[in-house]
Scaffold this motif. Structure first.
Motif, PDB file in Angstrom:
ATOM      1  N   PHE A 135       0.492  -1.160   0.101  1.00 16.00           N
ATOM      2  CA  PHE A 135      -0.102  -0.063   0.086  1.00 16.00           C
ATOM      3  C   PHE A 135       0.772   1.280   0.087  1.00 16.00           C
ATOM      4  N   HIS A 136       0.412   2.389  -0.538  1.00 21.56           N
ATOM      5  CA  HIS A 136       0.778   3.633  -0.428  1.00 21.56           C
ATOM      6  C   HIS A 136       0.334   4.345   1.042  1.00 21.56           C
ATOM      7  N   PHE A 137      -0.934   4.096   1.253  1.00 24.59           N
ATOM      8  CA  PHE A 137      -1.593   4.890   2.334  1.00 24.59           C
ATOM      9  C   PHE A 137      -2.455   3.985   3.119  1.00 24.59           C
ATOM     10  N   LEU A 138      -2.519   4.131   4.322  1.00 25.49           N
ATOM     11  CA  LEU A 138      -3.388   3.261   5.202  1.00 25.49           C
ATOM     12  C   LEU A 138      -4.635   4.109   5.680  1.00 25.49           C
ATOM     13  N   PRO A 139      -5.693   3.706   5.942  1.00 27.97           N
ATOM     14  CA  PRO A 139      -6.777   4.314   6.328  1.00 27.97           C
ATOM     15  C   PRO A 139      -6.530   4.866   7.800  1.00 27.97           C
ATOM     16  N   CYS A 140      -6.815   6.287   7.769  1.00 28.08           N
ATOM     17  CA  CYS A 140      -6.241   6.971   8.793  1.00 28.08           C
ATOM     18  C   CYS A 140      -6.632   6.159  10.490  1.00 28.08           C
ATOM     19  N   THR A 141      -8.007   6.080  10.520  1.00 28.20           N
ATOM     20  CA  THR A 141      -8.224   5.600  12.040  1.00 28.20           C
ATOM     21  C   THR A 141      -7.493   4.290  12.327  1.00 28.20           C
ATOM     22  N   PRO A 142      -7.505   3.178  11.559  1.00 27.63           N
ATOM     23  CA  PRO A 142      -6.971   1.918  11.917  1.00 27.63           C
ATOM     24  C   PRO A 142      -5.263   2.180  11.884  1.00 27.63           C
ATOM     25  N   ALA A 143      -5.011   2.929  11.131  1.00 24.21           N
ATOM     26  CA  ALA A 143      -3.342   3.256  11.287  1.00 24.21           C
ATOM     27  C   ALA A 143      -3.055   3.752  12.370  1.00 24.21           C
ATOM     28  N   GLY A 144      -3.862   4.813  13.026  1.00 22.49           N
ATOM     29  CA  GLY A 144      -3.681   5.370  14.059  1.00 22.49           C
ATOM     30  C   GLY A 144      -3.599   4.553  15.562  1.00 22.49           C
ATOM     31  N   VAL A 145      -4.719   3.524  15.282  1.00 24.00           N
ATOM     32  CA  VAL A 145      -4.728   2.652  16.233  1.00 24.00           C
ATOM     33  C   VAL A 145      -3.445   1.816  16.378  1.00 24.00           C
ATOM     34  N   MET A 146      -2.768   1.076  15.200  1.00 21.06           N
ATOM     35  CA  MET A 146      -1.661   0.498  15.278  1.00 21.06           C
ATOM     36  C   MET A 146      -0.754   1.237  15.828  1.00 21.06           C
ATOM     37  N   GLU A 147      -0.440   2.553  15.609  1.00 23.45           N
ATOM     38  CA  GLU A 147       0.530   3.660  16.004  1.00 23.45           C
ATOM     39  C   GLU A 147       0.302   3.427  17.778  1.00 23.45           C
ATOM     40  N   LEU A 148      -0.733   3.694  18.256  1.00 18.90           N
ATOM     41  CA  LEU A 148      -0.928   3.585  19.683  1.00 18.90           C
ATOM     42  C   LEU A 148      -0.444   2.516  20.164  1.00 18.90           C
ATOM     43  N   LEU A 149      -0.738   1.273  19.624  1.00 20.35           N
ATOM     44  CA  LEU A 149      -0.156  -0.179  20.273  1.00 20.35           C
ATOM     45  C   LEU A 149       1.306  -0.116  20.182  1.00 20.35           C
ATOM     46  N   ARG A 150       1.704   0.453  19.049  1.00 23.07           N
ATOM     47  CA  ARG A 150       3.326   0.381  18.897  1.00 23.07           C
ATOM     48  C   ARG A 150       3.896   1.393  19.996  1.00 23.07           C
ATOM     49  N   SER A 151       3.100   2.458  20.333  1.00 21.54           N
ATOM     50  CA  SER A 151       3.763   3.490  21.332  1.00 21.54           C
ATOM     51  C   SER A 151       3.791   2.809  22.580  1.00 21.54           C
ATOM     52  N   GLU A 152       3.078   1.828  23.003  1.00 22.13           N
ATOM     53  CA  GLU A 152       3.169   1.410  24.422  1.00 22.13           C
ATOM     54  C   GLU A 152       3.961  -0.035  24.158  1.00 22.13           C
ATOM     55  N   ASN A 153       4.766  -0.362  22.882  1.00 20.24           N
ATOM     56  CA  ASN A 153       5.010  -1.764  22.642  1.00 20.24           C
ATOM     57  C   ASN A 153       4.044  -2.871  23.150  1.00 20.24           C
ATOM     58  N   ILE A 154       2.930  -2.799  22.813  1.00 14.22           N
ATOM     59  CA  ILE A 154       2.033  -3.866  22.917  1.00 14.22           C
ATOM     60  C   ILE A 154       2.138  -4.781  21.610  1.00 14.22           C
ATOM     61  N   GLU A 155       2.585  -5.940  22.132  1.00 15.61           N
ATOM     62  CA  GLU A 155       2.971  -7.153  20.818  1.00 15.61           C
ATOM     63  C   GLU A 155       1.565  -7.522  20.034  1.00 15.61           C
ATOM     64  N   VAL A 156       1.635  -7.550  18.715  1.00 17.68           N
ATOM     65  CA  VAL A 156       0.385  -8.018  18.256  1.00 17.68           C
ATOM     66  C   VAL A 156       0.667  -9.402  17.720  1.00 17.68           C
ATOM     67  N   ALA A 157       1.899  -9.614  17.265  1.00 21.43           N
ATOM     68  CA  ALA A 157       2.033 -11.127  16.748  1.00 21.43           C
ATOM     69  C   ALA A 157       1.806 -12.114  17.931  1.00 21.43           C
ATOM     70  N   GLY A 158       0.932 -13.017  17.183  1.00 25.88           N
ATOM     71  CA  GLY A 158       0.550 -14.174  17.885  1.00 25.88           C
ATOM     72  C   GLY A 158      -0.692 -14.074  18.883  1.00 25.88           C
ATOM     73  N   LYS A 159      -0.972 -12.673  19.239  1.00 23.22           N
ATOM     74  CA  LYS A 159      -2.038 -12.411  19.998  1.00 23.22           C
ATOM     75  C   LYS A 159      -3.432 -12.641  19.451  1.00 23.22           C
ATOM     76  N   HIS A 160      -4.475 -12.913  20.434  1.00 28.32           N
ATOM     77  CA  HIS A 160      -5.723 -12.829  19.730  1.00 28.32           C
ATOM     78  C   HIS A 160      -6.359 -11.611  19.654  1.00 28.32           C
ATOM     79  N   CYS A 161      -6.671 -10.826  18.741  1.00 26.60           N
ATOM     80  CA  CYS A 161      -7.108  -9.705  18.334  1.00 26.60           C
ATOM     81  C   CYS A 161      -8.661  -9.622  18.174  1.00 26.60           C
ATOM     82  N   VAL A 162      -9.635  -8.928  18.821  1.00 21.02           N
ATOM     83  CA  VAL A 162     -10.889  -9.067  18.244  1.00 21.02           C
ATOM     84  C   VAL A 162     -11.356  -7.684  17.999  1.00 21.02           C
TER      85      VAL A 162
END
Ligand code: NDP
Length: 287
Positions: A135-162
Motif C-alpha cells: 500500500f501507499h496509504f493506510l486508512p487513518c483511524t486503523p493506522a492510528g490504532v496501530m501507532e498507539l499499540l506501537r507506542s506502548e510496545n504492545i505485541e500484536v504477533a501471535g495475540k488474539h485480536c478481536v
C-alpha cells in the motif's frame, strides 16, 4: 487499573516528526505537500472535523485548500471538482469529508479520486492494496490504532485480536492491519453469537461499534489492551466512546480514553498520508 494510552501525546509526537519531514522536503526538493479538503453542506460535525484538519495541516507546514460547496451541489459538479483537483499540481491529497448530503453517491465520488491522491485510502484500488499488503496509504483511524499499540510496545504477533465492527472505514481495515502484524484476528458484528465470550478471549480488543457503554468490564480479559474507536454522545450530550470506562478500567491492562485516545491519531495519520502522497508524486516526477 488500566494504563491509559495518551493519544494526544502520541499524535503530537507523530505530527512533530511530520513537520520536520515537510520542512526537509521544502528545503531539499522545493516541494510543499498540499491537501484539498472538500466539504458539502453544513453539517456541524463535518465543519469541526474540516477545521481541525486544516489547522493540523498549517501546524505541520502542509499547504491546504478548502472547497465548501452548498448542500444543493449535484453529483456531476462534485465529480467535476474532484477531477479538477486530480489534475492540480500543488495538490497531493484530496479528502472529501463524509458523510455527503442525501442524494450524492459517496462511492462514485471516492472512485473519482486519483488513487495516488486518496489520502483517506477509501478508493477500491487502495483497499485492494491494503488487502495484499502493498500500500501507499493506510486508512487513518486503523493506522492510528496501530501507532498507539506501537507506542506502548504492545505485541500484536501471535495475540488474539478481536475487532468489534466491520465497516469499510474502520472494522475491516483494522482487522487487516492487525493480521499484517501477525495477530490472530476475529471480526465481530451485530450477528455474532455470544459476543461477551468472544471479547473475553481477546488480548487486544478494538471496539468500533458506535454505541455508548457497549463494552463492559465483564467482556474484557484481565490485562487486555482495549482500544476504543467509538465516538458517541452520552445521556448528557458528552463525547464518549464505546467502552464503559468505569467497569473496564479496573480490568484492562491498557485503555484508550475518549476523548484523547484514537481521535487525535486519525488527523495525525491524515497528515502522514498527505506527506506520503507528496513523496509519491515527487518520485513520479523524477522518472
Ligand atoms: P458503522 O455504523 O459503519 O459500523 C458499526 C459496526 O458495529 C457494524 O459493523 C455493526 O455490525 C457493528 N455493530 C452494531 N451493533 C452491534 C452489536 N450489538 N454487536 C456487535 N456489533 C455491532 O460505524 P463506523 O465503523 O463508521 O464507526 C464506528 C464508531 O467509530 C462510531 O462511533 C464512529 O463515530 C467512530 N469513529 C471514530 C473515528 C475516530 O477518529 N475516533 C473515525 C471513524 C469512526 P453490522 O455490520 O452487522 O451492522
Amino acid at each position: 487499573m488500566a494504563k491509559l494510552i495518551d493519544g494526544k501525546a502520541v499524535a503530537a509526537s507523530v505530527r512533530a516528526g511530520i513537520a520536520q519531514e515537510v520542512a526537509a522536503m521544502q528545503e531539499n526538493d522545493g516541494v510543499t505537500p498540499g491537501l484539498a479538503v472538500v466539504i458539502v453542506g453544513d453539517d456541524p460535525a463535518s465543519r469541526t472535523y474540516v477545521n481541525n484538519k486544516k489547522k493540523a495541516c498549517a501546524e505541520a507546514g502542509i499547504y491546504s485548500e478548502e472547497y465548501a460547496l452548498p448542500a444543493t451541489t449535484t453529483q456531476q459538479e462534485l465529480v467535476d471538482l474532484v477531477q479538477t483537483l486530480n489534475r492540480k499540481q500543488d495538490i497531493d491529497g484530496i479528502l472529501v469529508q463524509l458523510p455527503l448530503p442525501k442524494g450524492l453517491d459517496e462511492k462514485a465520488v471516492i472512485e473519482a479520486i486519483d488513487p495516488s491522491k486518496d489520502v483517506d485510502a477509501f478508493h477500491e484500488s487502495n483497499v485492494g492494496r491494503i488487502m495484499i499488503g502493498n500500500f501507499h496509504f493506510l486508512p487513518c483511524t486503523p493506522a492510528g490504532v496501530m501507532e498507539l499499540l506501537r507506542s506502548e510496545n504492545i505485541e500484536v504477533a501471535g495475540k488474539h485480536c478481536v475487532v468489534v465492527g466491520r465497516s469499510n472505514i474502520v472494522g475491516k481495515p483494522m482487522a487487516m492491519l492487525l493480521l499484517h502484524s501477525n495477530g490472530t484476528v476475529t471480526i465481530c458484528h451485530s450477528k455474532t453469537q455470544d459476543l461477551p465470550a468472544v471479547c473475553r478471549s481477546a488480548d487486544i480488543l478494538v471496539s468500533a461499534v458506535g454505541k455508548a457503554k457497549f463494552i463492559t468490564g465483564d467482556m474484557v480479559k484481565p490485562g487486555a489492551a482495549v482500544i476504543d474507536v467509538g465516538m458517541n454522545r452520552d445521556e448528557n450530550g458528552k463525547l464518549c466512546g464505546d467502552v464503559d470506562f468505569a467497569s473496564v478500567e479496573p480490568v484492562a491492562g491498557y485503555l484508550t480514553p475518549v476523548p484523547g485516545g484514537v481521535g487525535p491519531m486519525t488527523i495525525a495519520m491524515l497528515l502522514k498520508n498527505t506527506l506520503a502522497a507528496a513523496k509519491l508524486h515527487c518520485k513520479a516526477e523524477e522518472k
